[in-house]
Design a protein around this motif. Structure first.
Motif, PDB file in Angstrom:
ATOM      1  N   TRP A 112       0.732  -1.201   0.066  1.00 26.95           N
ATOM      2  CA  TRP A 112      -0.072   0.111   0.078  1.00 26.95           C
ATOM      3  C   TRP A 112       0.956   1.330   0.011  1.00 26.95           C
ATOM      4  CZ3 TRP A 112      -5.165  -0.253  -0.656  1.00 26.95           C
ATOM      5  CH2 TRP A 112      -5.638  -1.572  -0.603  1.00 26.95           C
ATOM      6  N   ALA A 113       0.191   2.387  -0.422  1.00 23.09           N
ATOM      7  CA  ALA A 113       0.984   3.378  -0.686  1.00 23.09           C
ATOM      8  C   ALA A 113      -0.048   4.901  -0.436  1.00 23.09           C
ATOM      9  CB  ALA A 113       1.770   3.740  -1.908  1.00 23.09           C
ATOM     10  N   TRP A 114       0.434   5.869   0.239  1.00 18.73           N
ATOM     11  CA  TRP A 114      -0.324   7.091   0.742  1.00 18.73           C
ATOM     12  C   TRP A 114       0.252   8.168   0.762  1.00 18.73           C
ATOM     13  CZ3 TRP A 114      -0.247   2.484   3.547  1.00 18.73           C
ATOM     14  CH2 TRP A 114      -1.489   1.737   3.624  1.00 18.73           C
ATOM     15  N   PRO A 115      -0.358   9.410   0.556  1.00 20.08           N
ATOM     16  CA  PRO A 115       0.179  10.580   0.923  1.00 20.08           C
ATOM     17  C   PRO A 115       0.492  10.741   2.421  1.00 20.08           C
ATOM     18  CG  PRO A 115      -1.555  10.943  -0.367  1.00 20.08           C
ATOM     19  CD  PRO A 115      -1.673   9.469  -0.017  1.00 20.08           C
ATOM     20  N   ALA A 116       1.624  11.630   2.533  1.00 21.62           N
ATOM     21  CA  ALA A 116       2.235  11.853   3.767  1.00 21.62           C
ATOM     22  C   ALA A 116       0.932  12.504   4.836  1.00 21.62           C
ATOM     23  CB  ALA A 116       3.511  12.633   3.892  1.00 21.62           C
ATOM     24  N   THR A 117       0.153  13.520   4.150  1.00 21.27           N
ATOM     25  CA  THR A 117      -0.550  14.421   5.078  1.00 21.27           C
ATOM     26  C   THR A 117      -2.023  14.500   4.463  1.00 21.27           C
ATOM     27  OG1 THR A 117      -0.028  16.496   3.943  1.00 21.27           O
ATOM     28  CG2 THR A 117       1.455  15.584   5.674  1.00 21.27           C
ATOM     29  N   PRO A 118      -2.829  14.768   5.398  1.00 25.54           N
ATOM     30  CA  PRO A 118      -4.106  15.189   4.733  1.00 25.54           C
ATOM     31  C   PRO A 118      -4.078  16.390   3.606  1.00 25.54           C
ATOM     32  CG  PRO A 118      -4.460  14.768   7.131  1.00 25.54           C
ATOM     33  CD  PRO A 118      -2.851  14.928   6.923  1.00 25.54           C
ATOM     34  N   ALA A 119      -3.236  17.399   4.014  1.00 24.43           N
ATOM     35  CA  ALA A 119      -2.988  18.646   2.845  1.00 24.43           C
ATOM     36  C   ALA A 119      -2.578  17.733   1.556  1.00 24.43           C
ATOM     37  CB  ALA A 119      -1.962  19.343   3.483  1.00 24.43           C
ATOM     38  N   ASP A 120      -1.686  16.773   1.454  1.00 25.57           N
ATOM     39  CA  ASP A 120      -1.372  16.149   0.246  1.00 25.57           C
ATOM     40  C   ASP A 120      -2.463  15.516  -0.163  1.00 25.57           C
ATOM     41  OD1 ASP A 120       1.209  17.257   0.659  1.00 25.57           O
ATOM     42  OD2 ASP A 120       1.934  15.160   1.632  1.00 25.57           O
ATOM     43  N   ASP A 121      -3.323  14.657   0.484  1.00 25.10           N
ATOM     44  CA  ASP A 121      -4.545  14.262  -0.032  1.00 25.10           C
ATOM     45  C   ASP A 121      -5.266  15.175  -0.832  1.00 25.10           C
ATOM     46  OD1 ASP A 121      -4.469  11.428   0.743  1.00 25.10           O
ATOM     47  OD2 ASP A 121      -4.869  12.199   2.972  1.00 25.10           O
ATOM     48  N   ALA A 122      -5.509  16.492  -0.019  1.00 22.68           N
ATOM     49  CA  ALA A 122      -6.303  17.631  -0.874  1.00 22.68           C
ATOM     50  C   ALA A 122      -5.708  18.010  -2.260  1.00 22.68           C
ATOM     51  CB  ALA A 122      -6.490  18.592   0.381  1.00 22.68           C
ATOM     52  N   LYS A 123      -4.427  18.090  -2.014  1.00 26.33           N
ATOM     53  CA  LYS A 123      -3.825  18.456  -3.512  1.00 26.33           C
ATOM     54  C   LYS A 123      -3.942  17.439  -4.516  1.00 26.33           C
ATOM     55  CE  LYS A 123      -0.278  21.225  -0.976  1.00 26.33           C
ATOM     56  NZ  LYS A 123       1.126  21.157  -0.693  1.00 26.33           N
ATOM     57  N   ILE A 124      -3.863  16.308  -3.995  1.00 27.42           N
ATOM     58  CA  ILE A 124      -3.952  15.313  -5.172  1.00 27.42           C
ATOM     59  C   ILE A 124      -5.304  15.052  -5.618  1.00 27.42           C
ATOM     60  CG2 ILE A 124      -3.868  12.727  -5.626  1.00 27.42           C
ATOM     61  CD1 ILE A 124      -1.492  12.562  -3.506  1.00 27.42           C
ATOM     62  N   VAL A 125      -6.132  15.038  -4.925  1.00 29.67           N
ATOM     63  CA  VAL A 125      -7.600  15.195  -5.005  1.00 29.67           C
ATOM     64  C   VAL A 125      -7.888  16.165  -6.139  1.00 29.67           C
ATOM     65  CG1 VAL A 125     -10.123  15.378  -4.346  1.00 29.67           C
ATOM     66  CG2 VAL A 125      -8.599  13.759  -3.164  1.00 29.67           C
ATOM     67  N   THR A 126      -7.495  17.541  -5.852  1.00 29.71           N
ATOM     68  CA  THR A 126      -7.736  18.804  -6.822  1.00 29.71           C
ATOM     69  C   THR A 126      -7.220  18.394  -8.072  1.00 29.71           C
ATOM     70  OG1 THR A 126      -7.850  20.107  -5.065  1.00 29.71           O
ATOM     71  CG2 THR A 126      -7.306  21.066  -7.099  1.00 29.71           C
ATOM     72  N   ALA A 127      -5.996  17.818  -8.106  1.00 34.03           N
ATOM     73  CA  ALA A 127      -5.245  17.317  -9.312  1.00 34.03           C
ATOM     74  C   ALA A 127      -6.030  16.577 -10.152  1.00 34.03           C
ATOM     75  CB  ALA A 127      -3.879  17.263  -9.258  1.00 34.03           C
ATOM     76  N   MET A 128      -6.883  15.364  -9.619  1.00 29.21           N
ATOM     77  CA  MET A 128      -7.275  14.284 -10.139  1.00 29.21           C
ATOM     78  C   MET A 128      -8.842  14.820 -10.573  1.00 29.21           C
ATOM     79  SD  MET A 128      -6.630  11.199  -7.497  1.00 29.21           S
ATOM     80  CE  MET A 128      -7.454   9.893  -8.378  1.00 29.21           C
ATOM     81  N   LYS A 129      -9.311  15.903 -10.142  1.00 27.65           N
ATOM     82  CA  LYS A 129     -10.565  16.381 -10.256  1.00 27.65           C
ATOM     83  C   LYS A 129     -10.422  17.191 -11.921  1.00 27.65           C
ATOM     84  CE  LYS A 129     -13.174  17.252  -6.247  1.00 27.65           C
ATOM     85  NZ  LYS A 129     -13.692  18.555  -5.456  1.00 27.65           N
ATOM     86  N   ARG A 130      -8.887  17.824 -12.083  1.00 28.72           N
ATOM     87  CA  ARG A 130      -8.660  18.626 -13.007  1.00 28.72           C
ATOM     88  C   ARG A 130      -8.117  17.709 -14.252  1.00 28.72           C
ATOM     89  NH1 ARG A 130      -6.055  23.189  -9.628  1.00 28.72           N
ATOM     90  NH2 ARG A 130      -8.084  24.150  -8.896  1.00 28.72           N
ATOM     91  N   GLY A 131      -7.706  16.565 -14.004  1.00 33.11           N
ATOM     92  CA  GLY A 131      -6.849  15.657 -14.918  1.00 33.11           C
ATOM     93  C   GLY A 131      -7.725  14.711 -15.702  1.00 33.11           C
ATOM     94  N   THR A 132      -6.875  14.209 -16.401  1.00 32.59           N
ATOM     95  CA  THR A 132      -7.645  13.106 -17.290  1.00 32.59           C
ATOM     96  C   THR A 132      -7.125  11.678 -17.069  1.00 32.59           C
ATOM     97  OG1 THR A 132      -6.080  13.434 -19.140  1.00 32.59           O
ATOM     98  CG2 THR A 132      -8.069  14.582 -19.455  1.00 32.59           C
ATOM     99  N   ASN A 133      -5.896  11.795 -16.475  1.00 32.60           N
ATOM    100  CA  ASN A 133      -5.487  10.532 -16.189  1.00 32.60           C
ATOM    101  C   ASN A 133      -4.149  10.533 -15.081  1.00 32.60           C
ATOM    102  OD1 ASN A 133      -2.822  10.849 -17.360  1.00 32.60           O
ATOM    103  ND2 ASN A 133      -3.468   9.927 -19.230  1.00 32.60           N
ATOM    104  N   ALA A 134      -4.131   9.498 -14.465  1.00 33.47           N
ATOM    105  CA  ALA A 134      -3.224   9.326 -13.030  1.00 33.47           C
ATOM    106  C   ALA A 134      -1.811   8.242 -13.330  1.00 33.47           C
ATOM    107  CB  ALA A 134      -3.858   9.421 -12.001  1.00 33.47           C
ATOM    108  N   VAL A 135      -0.627   8.647 -13.410  1.00 34.95           N
ATOM    109  CA  VAL A 135       0.194   7.712 -13.785  1.00 34.95           C
ATOM    110  C   VAL A 135       1.019   7.338 -12.432  1.00 34.95           C
ATOM    111  CG1 VAL A 135       2.401   6.711 -15.117  1.00 34.95           C
ATOM    112  CG2 VAL A 135       0.426   8.315 -16.182  1.00 34.95           C
TER     113      VAL A 135
END
Length: 176
Positions: free
Chosen positions: A120-143
Protein backbone atom coordinates in the motif's frame (compact mmCIF):
# COMPACT_ATOMS: atom_id res chain seq x y z
CA UNK A 1 15.85 15.43 10.36
CA UNK A 2 12.38 16.82 9.63
CA UNK A 3 12.05 14.58 6.56
CA UNK A 4 13.08 11.54 8.58
CA UNK A 5 10.52 12.40 11.30
CA UNK A 6 7.84 12.91 8.64
CA UNK A 7 8.58 9.46 7.22
CA UNK A 8 8.35 7.84 10.65
CA UNK A 9 5.00 9.53 11.31
CA UNK A 10 3.80 8.58 7.83
CA UNK A 11 4.85 4.97 8.43
CA UNK A 12 2.84 4.79 11.63
CA UNK A 13 -0.18 6.26 9.87
CA UNK A 14 0.23 3.80 7.00
CA UNK A 15 0.18 0.84 9.35
CA UNK A 16 -3.04 2.09 10.94
CA UNK A 17 -4.67 2.56 7.55
CA UNK A 18 -3.65 -0.85 6.18
CA UNK A 19 -6.55 -2.69 7.81
CA UNK A 20 -9.05 -0.19 6.37
CA UNK A 21 -7.49 -0.44 2.92
CA UNK A 22 -7.66 -4.24 3.03
CA UNK A 23 -11.37 -4.05 3.82
CA UNK A 24 -11.85 -1.64 0.91
CA UNK A 25 -10.21 -3.99 -1.55
CA UNK A 26 -12.42 -6.92 -0.55
CA UNK A 27 -15.84 -5.22 -0.24
CA UNK A 28 -18.82 -6.35 -2.30
CA UNK A 29 -20.86 -3.24 -1.51
CA UNK A 30 -20.68 -1.51 -4.91
CA UNK A 31 -23.41 1.15 -5.00
CA UNK A 32 -22.61 3.10 -8.19
CA UNK A 33 -20.52 3.16 -11.37
CA UNK A 34 -19.26 6.45 -12.80
CA UNK A 35 -17.52 5.79 -16.15
CA UNK A 36 -14.10 4.37 -15.09
CA UNK A 37 -14.71 4.70 -11.33
CA UNK A 38 -16.91 2.71 -8.96
CA UNK A 39 -18.37 3.78 -5.62
CA UNK A 40 -18.52 1.42 -2.64
CA UNK A 41 -20.16 1.84 0.74
CA UNK A 42 -18.95 0.05 3.87
CA UNK A 43 -20.90 -0.93 6.95
CA UNK A 44 -19.13 -0.31 10.21
CA UNK A 45 -17.62 2.20 10.58
CA UNK A 46 -19.44 3.93 7.78
CA UNK A 47 -16.92 4.30 4.96
CA UNK A 48 -17.45 5.20 1.32
CA UNK A 49 -14.88 5.21 -1.43
CA UNK A 50 -14.30 5.69 -5.12
CA UNK A 51 -12.00 3.17 -6.73
CA UNK A 52 -10.59 2.41 -10.16
CA UNK A 53 -8.33 -0.18 -11.77
CA UNK A 54 -5.60 0.82 -14.24
CA UNK A 55 -6.30 1.05 -17.96
CA UNK A 56 -2.69 0.16 -18.74
CA UNK A 57 0.12 -1.51 -16.80
CA UNK A 58 3.76 -1.78 -17.88
CA UNK A 59 6.30 -3.79 -15.86
CA UNK A 60 10.02 -3.47 -16.61
CA UNK A 61 13.25 -4.89 -15.23
CA UNK A 62 16.68 -3.78 -16.44
CA UNK A 63 14.98 -1.66 -19.11
CA UNK A 64 13.02 -4.57 -20.61
CA UNK A 65 9.28 -5.19 -20.44
CA UNK A 66 8.61 -8.29 -18.34
CA UNK A 67 5.57 -10.34 -17.42
CA UNK A 68 4.97 -10.43 -13.67
CA UNK A 69 2.18 -11.70 -11.48
CA UNK A 70 0.43 -8.98 -9.48
CA UNK A 71 -2.74 -9.07 -7.41
CA UNK A 72 -5.36 -6.28 -7.50
CA UNK A 73 -4.03 -2.90 -8.64
CA UNK A 74 -6.34 -0.13 -7.44
CA UNK A 75 -6.47 3.59 -6.75
CA UNK A 76 -8.83 4.76 -3.98
CA UNK A 77 -10.23 7.93 -2.44
CA UNK A 78 -11.98 7.18 0.88
CA UNK A 79 -14.45 9.11 3.01
CA UNK A 80 -15.63 8.27 6.52
CA UNK A 81 -18.60 9.58 8.49
CA UNK A 82 -16.32 9.93 11.52
CA UNK A 83 -13.98 12.84 12.24
CA UNK A 84 -11.22 11.23 10.17
CA UNK A 85 -9.67 13.31 7.38
CA UNK A 86 -11.87 13.51 4.30
CA UNK A 87 -10.82 12.28 0.87
CA UNK A 88 -7.92 9.99 1.78
CA UNK A 89 -5.98 8.78 -1.28
CA UNK A 90 -4.48 5.28 -1.30
CA UNK A 91 -2.96 2.95 -3.89
CA UNK A 92 -2.28 -0.76 -3.92
CA UNK A 93 0.22 -1.94 -6.52
CA UNK A 94 -0.56 -5.64 -6.21
CA UNK A 95 2.90 -6.52 -4.86
CA UNK A 96 5.14 -5.57 -1.92
CA UNK A 97 6.89 -2.28 -2.64
CA UNK A 98 10.65 -2.05 -2.16
CA UNK A 99 11.34 -1.20 1.51
CA UNK A 100 11.80 2.54 2.01
CA UNK A 101 10.69 3.33 -1.54
CA UNK A 102 8.05 5.80 -2.64
CA UNK A 103 5.47 5.82 -5.42
CA UNK A 104 5.48 8.70 -7.89
CA UNK A 105 2.02 9.89 -8.92
CA UNK A 106 1.83 12.11 -12.01
CA UNK A 107 -1.39 13.90 -12.94
CA UNK A 108 -0.92 16.26 -15.87
CA UNK A 109 1.99 18.56 -14.97
CA UNK A 110 1.70 17.81 -11.22
CA UNK A 111 3.74 15.16 -9.42
CA UNK A 112 3.21 13.74 -5.95
CA UNK A 113 5.07 11.31 -3.69
CA UNK A 114 3.30 8.49 -1.87
CA UNK A 115 4.93 6.63 1.01
CA UNK A 116 4.80 2.83 0.98
CA UNK A 117 4.12 0.09 3.51
CA UNK A 118 3.84 -3.48 2.23
CA UNK A 119 1.53 -3.41 -0.81
CA UNK A 120 0.00 0.00 0.00
CA UNK A 121 0.95 3.63 -0.58
CA UNK A 122 -0.50 6.91 0.74
CA UNK A 123 0.31 10.63 0.78
CA UNK A 124 2.09 11.83 3.93
CA UNK A 125 -0.52 14.33 5.10
CA UNK A 126 -4.20 15.26 4.71
CA UNK A 127 -3.01 18.43 2.94
CA UNK A 128 -1.27 16.23 0.34
CA UNK A 129 -4.49 14.20 -0.05
CA UNK A 130 -6.37 17.43 -0.80
CA UNK A 131 -3.79 18.53 -3.40
CA UNK A 132 -3.94 15.15 -5.14
CA UNK A 133 -7.76 15.10 -5.16
CA UNK A 134 -7.79 18.60 -6.68
CA UNK A 135 -5.34 17.50 -9.39
CA UNK A 136 -7.41 14.34 -10.05
CA UNK A 137 -10.57 16.44 -10.54
CA UNK A 138 -8.76 18.55 -13.13
CA UNK A 139 -6.83 15.76 -14.84
CA UNK A 140 -7.61 13.10 -17.41
CA UNK A 141 -5.32 10.36 -16.12
CA UNK A 142 -3.03 9.48 -13.22
CA UNK A 143 0.19 7.54 -13.73
CA UNK A 144 1.71 5.78 -10.74
CA UNK A 145 5.31 4.58 -10.98
CA UNK A 146 6.81 2.33 -8.32
CA UNK A 147 9.45 -0.31 -7.60
CA UNK A 148 8.73 -3.75 -6.21
CA UNK A 149 10.74 -5.51 -3.53
CA UNK A 150 12.12 -7.69 -6.36
CA UNK A 151 13.33 -4.67 -8.34
CA UNK A 152 10.60 -4.55 -10.98
CA UNK A 153 9.65 -1.04 -12.09
CA UNK A 154 5.88 -0.67 -12.57
CA UNK A 155 3.89 2.02 -14.34
CA UNK A 156 0.10 1.96 -13.88
CA UNK A 157 -2.11 4.40 -15.81
CA UNK A 158 -5.57 5.19 -14.42
CA UNK A 159 -8.32 7.02 -16.29
CA UNK A 160 -9.90 9.87 -14.35
CA UNK A 161 -13.12 9.81 -16.39
CA UNK A 162 -15.95 9.70 -13.85
CA UNK A 163 -13.63 10.51 -10.94
CA UNK A 164 -15.36 13.72 -9.85
CA UNK A 165 -18.84 12.13 -10.01
CA UNK A 166 -17.62 9.09 -8.01
CA UNK A 167 -15.89 11.34 -5.48
CA UNK A 168 -18.99 13.48 -4.95
CA UNK A 169 -21.20 10.37 -4.64
CA UNK A 170 -18.89 8.72 -2.07
CA UNK A 171 -18.59 11.91 -0.03
CA UNK A 172 -22.37 12.45 -0.04
CA UNK A 173 -23.04 8.89 1.10
CA UNK A 174 -20.68 9.27 4.06
CA UNK A 175 -21.90 12.69 5.15
CA UNK A 176 -25.10 11.14 6.53
Amino acid sequence: MALKLARVVAGLCLAALASTATAQATSNNRVAAKVDWSVFEGDNPNECWGVSAPKETVNTRDGRVVAVRRSEIQLFVTFRSSDAPKGEVSFTGGYPFAPGSTVNMAIGESEFELFTEGEWAWPATPADDAKIVTAMKRGTNAVLTARSARGTQTKDSFSLLGFTAALEDAEKRCSK
